[in-house]
Write a protein that holds these residues in place. Structure first.
Motif, PDB file in Angstrom:
ATOM      1  N   THR A  19      62.205  41.161  -1.492  1.00 11.88           N
ATOM      2  CA  THR A  19      62.559  42.432  -0.587  1.00 11.88           C
ATOM      3  C   THR A  19      63.521  41.895   0.563  1.00 11.88           C
ATOM      4  OG1 THR A  19      60.997  41.453   1.070  1.00 11.88           O
ATOM      5  CG2 THR A  19      60.002  42.863  -0.299  1.00 11.88           C
ATOM      6  N   GLY A  20      64.209  40.807   0.275  1.00  8.84           N
ATOM      7  CA  GLY A  20      65.386  40.426   1.026  1.00  8.84           C
ATOM      8  C   GLY A  20      65.053  39.587   2.169  1.00  8.84           C
ATOM      9  N   ILE A  21      63.770  39.175   2.554  1.00  5.46           N
ATOM     10  CA  ILE A  21      63.376  38.366   3.634  1.00  5.46           C
ATOM     11  C   ILE A  21      63.261  36.869   3.515  1.00  5.46           C
ATOM     12  CG2 ILE A  21      61.549  38.277   5.396  1.00  5.46           C
ATOM     13  CD1 ILE A  21      63.133  40.802   5.638  1.00  5.46           C
ATOM     14  N   PRO A  22      63.769  36.072   4.213  1.00  2.96           N
ATOM     15  CA  PRO A  22      63.904  34.613   4.276  1.00  2.96           C
ATOM     16  C   PRO A  22      62.544  33.995   4.083  1.00  2.96           C
ATOM     17  CG  PRO A  22      65.722  35.267   5.657  1.00  2.96           C
ATOM     18  CD  PRO A  22      64.723  36.475   5.404  1.00  2.96           C
ATOM     19  N   PHE A  23      62.347  33.065   3.375  1.00  2.00           N
ATOM     20  CA  PHE A  23      60.981  32.330   3.548  1.00  2.00           C
ATOM     21  C   PHE A  23      61.225  30.961   3.040  1.00  2.00           C
ATOM     22  CE2 PHE A  23      61.335  33.255  -0.984  1.00  2.00           C
ATOM     23  CZ  PHE A  23      60.987  32.383  -1.869  1.00  2.00           C
ATOM     24  N   LEU A  24      60.176  30.020   3.282  1.00  2.79           N
ATOM     25  CA  LEU A  24      60.236  28.730   2.939  1.00  2.79           C
ATOM     26  C   LEU A  24      59.058  28.390   1.901  1.00  2.79           C
ATOM     27  CD1 LEU A  24      61.393  25.852   4.196  1.00  2.79           C
ATOM     28  CD2 LEU A  24      59.217  25.446   4.446  1.00  2.79           C
ATOM     29  N   PRO A  25      59.551  28.166   0.664  1.00  2.00           N
ATOM     30  CA  PRO A  25      58.846  28.100  -0.401  1.00  2.00           C
ATOM     31  C   PRO A  25      57.486  26.873  -0.244  1.00  2.00           C
ATOM     32  CG  PRO A  25      61.031  27.731  -1.069  1.00  2.00           C
ATOM     33  CD  PRO A  25      61.094  27.932   0.243  1.00  2.00           C
ATOM     34  N   GLY A  26      56.531  27.202  -0.694  1.00  2.00           N
ATOM     35  CA  GLY A  26      55.315  26.292  -0.507  1.00  2.00           C
ATOM     36  C   GLY A  26      55.849  24.725  -1.153  1.00  2.00           C
ATOM     37  N   ALA A  27      56.359  24.820  -2.250  1.00  2.00           N
ATOM     38  CA  ALA A  27      56.735  23.503  -2.888  1.00  2.00           C
ATOM     39  C   ALA A  27      57.612  22.782  -1.973  1.00  2.00           C
ATOM     40  CB  ALA A  27      57.775  23.729  -4.051  1.00  2.00           C
TER      41      ALA A  27
END
Length: 426
Positions: A19-27
């Motif tokens: 959706t274009g929202i930044p996030f921090l991957p669980g990895a």
């Protein structure tokens, strides 16, 4: 970082969801937490062997363990995601005390003050250790040695995840799952190969029944070992776990039929069942992977697919990993030959379940939306209601094998209604 750069723009771009929202991957969180818990155990004289129990071996082939940590992605809250959350910073390399020529770089970053939240599933005995490890993390992301990514991490322990809802004995269970993180159900047709030109892994677009079956059996074998030993034969041999297909407007879909064709201009659309012969120059119609049928109207869709860059540990070669995007909802069914098994099977559908590949690195975390006892699947609306025609059209919803003593066979019409002249598969 997403691993990509924008031509004429940022050299380092943010990792964005579909959706274009930044996030921090669980990895990423998993790697940082492993490092800090390892340091914590070293400083406090703890047992370093706990690292392998919580995070597993470096190889993905390591066996499953009940104490393995499950990571979700760290996501922005809805309030923060609606604000202006990104900024760009420039930096250069220093050589012999002066700026190195042609070393100017532009990095996209999140602004300070934002809040991200996620979930880590762990065993009760490991709660304090995980909390202590989180409190030691001071920086996230890239450019940490330049002062970027300073964070304060805290957590709260949620009560033990509840089991699935109690249902009465029945012969058919309906369940709905929502993806909280991307889901990877590896497609064997696109395995990563060092010598292959297509170095990517593809994902299936539905959840196979075997995946749900494995999750259910794993739960029952661990929770009720004696009961499972007595009933595993009937569960393994007589219970049917159907594939789970995505929802469209709150209603389950089915795989799109492959018998529709169209011209190149997309002005003529027809089915070979009615037209009989494919016209010269026409090709298979562009339809989504799944569809809904209402009368003479067919609506098609395909779930959103996201990609991420990965690096093979052995040869350091980069490849692309594809997954079904988070937020996708699925519906599936379980047929039970013995209705008394239903309450036990329902228990396996806890508040959260994890499916597919890479589930220890942030993928495959699903939340249970619904679990009900039903008489028949929603697919039954597509079946013949009243008069049975001379020719019955059947659409396979999952791969089908017909074997007799190891040899492939077809349908035996003698065991079906006598006045049916033919079967047609689409």
């Amino acid at each position: 970082s997403s691993g990509f750069s924008v031509p004429g723009g940022e050299d380092i771009s943010l990792r964005l969801d579909h959706t274009g929202i930044p996030f921090l991957p669980g990895a990423t969180l998993k790697g940082l937490l492993r490092e800090h818990i390892e340091n914590y155990l070293c400083w406090t004289g703890g047992d370093s062997r706990q690292i392998l129990k919580l995070f597993g071996e470096s190889s993905w082939t390591d066996g499953d363990d009940g104490r393995r940590l499950i990571f979700g992605d760290l996501k922005l809250t809805r309030t923060d995601a609606s604000e202006n959350i990104t900024d760009t910073r420039t930096f250069t390399a220093i050589e012999d005390g002066v700026v190195k020529e042609a070393s100017l770089r532009v990095a996209s970053c999140l602004v300070s003050g934002l809040r991200l939240h996620g979930i880590i599933l762990c065993d009760t005995q490991d709660e304090n250790l995980v909390m202590n490890g989180l409190s030691l993390i001071r920086n996230l992301g890239l450019l940490r040695n330049r002062g970027f990514g300073q964070v304060f991490l805290t957590g709260s322990v949620v009560s033990t995840l509840s089991t699935g809802p109690v249902i009465s004995p029945c012969n058919c269970i309906q369940y709905r799952l929502r993806l909280e993180t991307p889901l990877v159900i590896s497609d064997n047709r696109s395995l990563v190969s060092v010598d292959a030109a297509t170095n990517y892994t593809e994902t299936r677009k539905s959840i196979p029944g075997s995946t749900i079956r494995g999750m259910t059996i794993s739960y029952l074998a661990k929770k009720y070992p004696s009961w499972f030993e007595q009933n595993k034969r009937i569960i393994l041999q007589t219970c049917t776990f159907t594939p789970a297909f995505p929802l469209l407007n709150g209603t389950v879909t089915v795989p799109s039929p492959a018998g529709f064709y169209e011209d190149k201009a997309k002005t003529e659309f027809y089915s070979v069942l009615t037209a009989g012969v494919v016209k010269p120059g026409h090709k298979r119609a562009s339809m989504g992977a799944f569809c809904q049928v209402q009368g003479s109207e067919i609506t098609t869709m395909s779930p959103d697919i996201v990609s991420s860059l990965r690096i093979s540990r052995g040869n350091r070669q980069m490849f692309t990993n594809r997954a079904i995007a988070s937020g996708t909802e699925f519906e599936g069914y379980i047929y039970l030959s013995d209705s008394t098994l239903a309450p036990f099977v329902a228990e396996a559908f806890c508040d959260y379940v994890w499916l597919g590949a890479d589930r220890y690195a942030g993928n495959g975390l699903c939340s249970r939306m619904e679990l009900n006892a039903v008489e028949a699947p929603n697919w039954s609306r597509l079946s013949y209601k009243n008069e049975i025609p001379d020719i019955i059209y059947m659409m396979l919803l999952s791969p089908t094998t017909m074997l007799s003593n190891g040899e492939a066979i077809g349908l035996d019409e003698q065991h079906h209604i006598d006045d049916i002249r033919d079967f047609v598969f689409i």
